[in-house]
Design a protein around this motif. Structure first.
Motif, mmCIF file in Angstrom:
data_model
loop_
_atom_site.group_PDB
_atom_site.id
_atom_site.type_symbol
_atom_site.label_atom_id
_atom_site.label_comp_id
_atom_site.label_asym_id
_atom_site.label_seq_id
_atom_site.Cartn_x
_atom_site.Cartn_y
_atom_site.Cartn_z
ATOM 1 N N ALA A 8 -30.937 54.594 19.201
ATOM 2 C CA ALA A 8 -29.574 53.543 18.796
ATOM 3 C C ALA A 8 -29.798 53.103 17.409
ATOM 4 C CB ALA A 8 -29.818 52.305 19.483
ATOM 5 N N LEU A 9 -31.215 52.884 16.855
ATOM 6 C CA LEU A 9 -31.465 52.699 15.586
ATOM 7 C C LEU A 9 -31.101 53.740 14.383
ATOM 8 C CD1 LEU A 9 -34.875 50.852 16.001
ATOM 9 C CD2 LEU A 9 -32.735 49.767 15.087
ATOM 10 N N LEU A 10 -31.176 54.984 14.871
ATOM 11 C CA LEU A 10 -30.649 56.363 14.331
ATOM 12 C C LEU A 10 -29.383 56.071 14.195
ATOM 13 C CD1 LEU A 10 -33.032 59.097 15.088
ATOM 14 C CD2 LEU A 10 -33.061 57.791 12.875
ATOM 15 N N THR A 63 -30.147 44.762 14.126
ATOM 16 C CA THR A 63 -29.700 43.865 15.342
ATOM 17 C C THR A 63 -28.716 44.574 16.243
ATOM 18 O OG1 THR A 63 -27.835 42.824 13.981
ATOM 19 C CG2 THR A 63 -30.148 41.702 13.801
ATOM 20 N N THR A 64 -27.824 45.219 15.666
ATOM 21 C CA THR A 64 -26.968 45.975 16.315
ATOM 22 C C THR A 64 -27.635 47.392 16.975
ATOM 23 O OG1 THR A 64 -26.126 47.489 14.694
ATOM 24 C CG2 THR A 64 -25.207 45.207 14.888
ATOM 25 N N GLY A 65 -28.406 47.923 16.374
ATOM 26 C CA GLY A 65 -29.452 49.179 16.865
ATOM 27 C C GLY A 65 -30.048 48.589 18.077
ATOM 28 N N LEU A 71 -28.064 47.833 25.539
ATOM 29 C CA LEU A 71 -26.936 48.287 26.318
ATOM 30 C C LEU A 71 -26.981 49.706 27.098
ATOM 31 C CD1 LEU A 71 -24.506 46.334 24.174
ATOM 32 C CD2 LEU A 71 -24.974 45.787 26.343
ATOM 33 N N TRP A 72 -27.539 50.505 26.223
ATOM 34 C CA TRP A 72 -27.593 52.131 26.684
ATOM 35 C C TRP A 72 -28.661 52.118 27.931
ATOM 36 C CZ3 TRP A 72 -27.802 55.077 21.276
ATOM 37 C CH2 TRP A 72 -26.744 55.510 21.032
ATOM 38 N N GLU A 73 -29.867 51.261 27.550
ATOM 39 C CA GLU A 73 -30.608 51.199 28.898
ATOM 40 C C GLU A 73 -30.175 50.701 29.909
ATOM 41 O OE1 GLU A 73 -35.469 50.505 29.275
ATOM 42 O OE2 GLU A 73 -34.351 49.649 27.524
ATOM 43 N N ALA A 74 -29.597 49.437 29.665
ATOM 44 C CA ALA A 74 -28.846 48.775 30.960
ATOM 45 C C ALA A 74 -27.849 49.792 31.783
ATOM 46 C CB ALA A 74 -28.202 47.605 30.529
ATOM 47 N N GLY A 75 -27.073 50.634 30.779
ATOM 48 C CA GLY A 75 -26.199 51.422 31.475
ATOM 49 C C GLY A 75 -26.904 52.564 32.393
ATOM 50 N N GLU A 76 -27.887 52.868 32.118
ATOM 51 C CA GLU A 76 -28.675 54.052 32.540
ATOM 52 C C GLU A 76 -29.182 53.362 33.778
ATOM 53 O OE1 GLU A 76 -30.928 57.695 32.532
ATOM 54 O OE2 GLU A 76 -29.190 56.878 31.202
ATOM 55 N N LEU A 77 -29.346 52.149 34.006
ATOM 56 C CA LEU A 77 -29.885 51.658 35.099
ATOM 57 C C LEU A 77 -28.716 51.185 36.184
ATOM 58 C CD1 LEU A 77 -32.470 49.055 33.890
ATOM 59 C CD2 LEU A 77 -33.054 50.980 35.073
ATOM 60 N N THR A 78 -27.755 51.084 35.525
ATOM 61 C CA THR A 78 -26.424 50.578 36.450
ATOM 62 C C THR A 78 -25.498 51.712 36.839
ATOM 63 O OG1 THR A 78 -24.967 49.902 34.652
ATOM 64 C CG2 THR A 78 -26.450 48.244 35.650
ATOM 65 N N GLY A 79 -25.747 52.790 35.919
ATOM 66 C CA GLY A 79 -24.820 54.165 36.040
ATOM 67 C C GLY A 79 -23.548 53.925 35.458
ATOM 68 N N THR A 80 -23.432 52.953 34.313
ATOM 69 C CA THR A 80 -22.249 52.929 33.613
ATOM 70 C C THR A 80 -22.617 52.206 32.361
ATOM 71 O OG1 THR A 80 -20.116 51.682 33.338
ATOM 72 C CG2 THR A 80 -22.010 50.407 34.383
ATOM 73 N N SER A 81 -21.790 52.987 31.294
ATOM 74 C CA SER A 81 -22.248 52.614 29.855
ATOM 75 C C SER A 81 -20.862 52.000 29.153
ATOM 76 C CB SER A 81 -22.611 53.819 29.079
ATOM 77 O OG SER A 81 -21.658 54.868 29.262
ATOM 78 N N LYS A 82 -20.211 51.249 30.248
ATOM 79 C CA LYS A 82 -18.955 50.576 29.400
ATOM 80 C C LYS A 82 -19.304 49.596 28.496
ATOM 81 C CE LYS A 82 -16.373 50.514 33.492
ATOM 82 N NZ LYS A 82 -15.455 49.635 34.454
ATOM 83 N N GLU A 83 -20.164 48.749 28.774
ATOM 84 C CA GLU A 83 -20.617 47.716 27.677
ATOM 85 C C GLU A 83 -20.914 48.374 26.320
ATOM 86 O OE1 GLU A 83 -20.036 44.338 27.473
ATOM 87 O OE2 GLU A 83 -18.738 44.741 29.399
ATOM 88 N N ARG A 130 -21.238 37.325 17.968
ATOM 89 C CA ARG A 130 -21.127 37.007 19.557
ATOM 90 C C ARG A 130 -21.451 38.118 20.672
ATOM 91 N NH1 ARG A 130 -17.947 38.191 23.636
ATOM 92 N NH2 ARG A 130 -16.732 39.295 22.269
ATOM 93 N N ARG A 131 -21.159 39.287 20.352
ATOM 94 C CA ARG A 131 -21.496 40.415 21.374
ATOM 95 C C ARG A 131 -22.926 40.501 21.290
ATOM 96 N NH1 ARG A 131 -17.201 44.044 22.798
ATOM 97 N NH2 ARG A 131 -15.083 43.110 21.612
ATOM 98 N N VAL A 132 -23.512 40.573 20.025
ATOM 99 C CA VAL A 132 -25.147 40.929 20.008
ATOM 100 C C VAL A 132 -25.790 39.419 20.660
ATOM 101 C CG1 VAL A 132 -26.964 40.745 18.322
ATOM 102 C CG2 VAL A 132 -25.059 42.152 17.901
ATOM 103 N N SER A 133 -25.251 38.165 20.547
ATOM 104 C CA SER A 133 -25.821 37.059 21.020
ATOM 105 C C SER A 133 -25.819 37.338 22.651
ATOM 106 C CB SER A 133 -25.101 35.836 20.795
ATOM 107 O OG SER A 133 -25.407 35.765 19.261
#
Length: 165
Positions: A8-10, A63-65, A71-83, A130-133
């Motif tokens: 993500a940071l890259l 901050t965005t990285g 969000l990628w990690e959460a998507g991996e856990l939930t099986g969706t990367s929509k966010e 707002r999205r970052v927050s």
């Protein structure tokens, strides 16, 4: 550092670097067009802009990285990367607006267009914050200077437009 954070940071660092290069390629604060424009008394000195943008671009990339990694990690856990996809889309749109402003102002030499462009960029920057927050309050607070600066840039662009209309 986790795989998600590094990736993500890259990603965000590369996106921000491209944005900086695109904006810099169009900027010409020493050119005839910019020098002949009437500017408000509160226009910062030219030297302030690279300092402000280098600081802001670093802030945006970090901050965005870190947010994208979460969000990628959460998507991996939930099986969706929509966010994560929505967030990345919002970031890319914001950075396209960011890099494009210099082209509207310096190259197209359109003060009215650049003032409107700056306003859209400021709204997009506030939305990005707002999205970052939503993911991290602390990162959201850290990103607040970005929409603040773009709001200031909008006021400045509007003043330049009005003074030169």
């Amino acid at each position: 550092m986790t795989h998600f954070k590094m990736k993500a940071l890259l990603t965000t660092s590369a996106l921000v670097a491209v944005t900086a290069a695109v904006g810099t390629a169009a900027s010409d604060p020493d050119g005839k067009y910019y020098k002949k424009l009437k500017k408000p008394d509160w226009n910062p000195p030219n030297a302030a802009f690279p300092i402000a943008w280098t600081t802001l671009y670093t802030d945006i990339a970090l901050t965005t990285g870190l947010t994208l990694a979460d969000l990628w990690e959460a998507g991996e856990l939930t099986g969706t990367s929509k966010e994560a996809k929505r967030f990345l889309t919002a970031l890319v749109a914001n950075l396209a607006l960011n890099g494009g402003w210099s082209w509207a102002f310096f190259r197209a030499q359109q003060p009215m267009l650049s003032a409107a462009w700056a306003g859209v960029l400021a709204a997009s920057s506030a939305d990005l914050t707002r999205r970052v927050s939503k993911v991290s309050k602390m990162r959201g607070i850290a990103l607040v200077p970005y929409p603040a600066w773009t709001a200031f840039a909008t006021a400045l662009s509007c003043a330049v437009w009005k003074l030169n209309d």
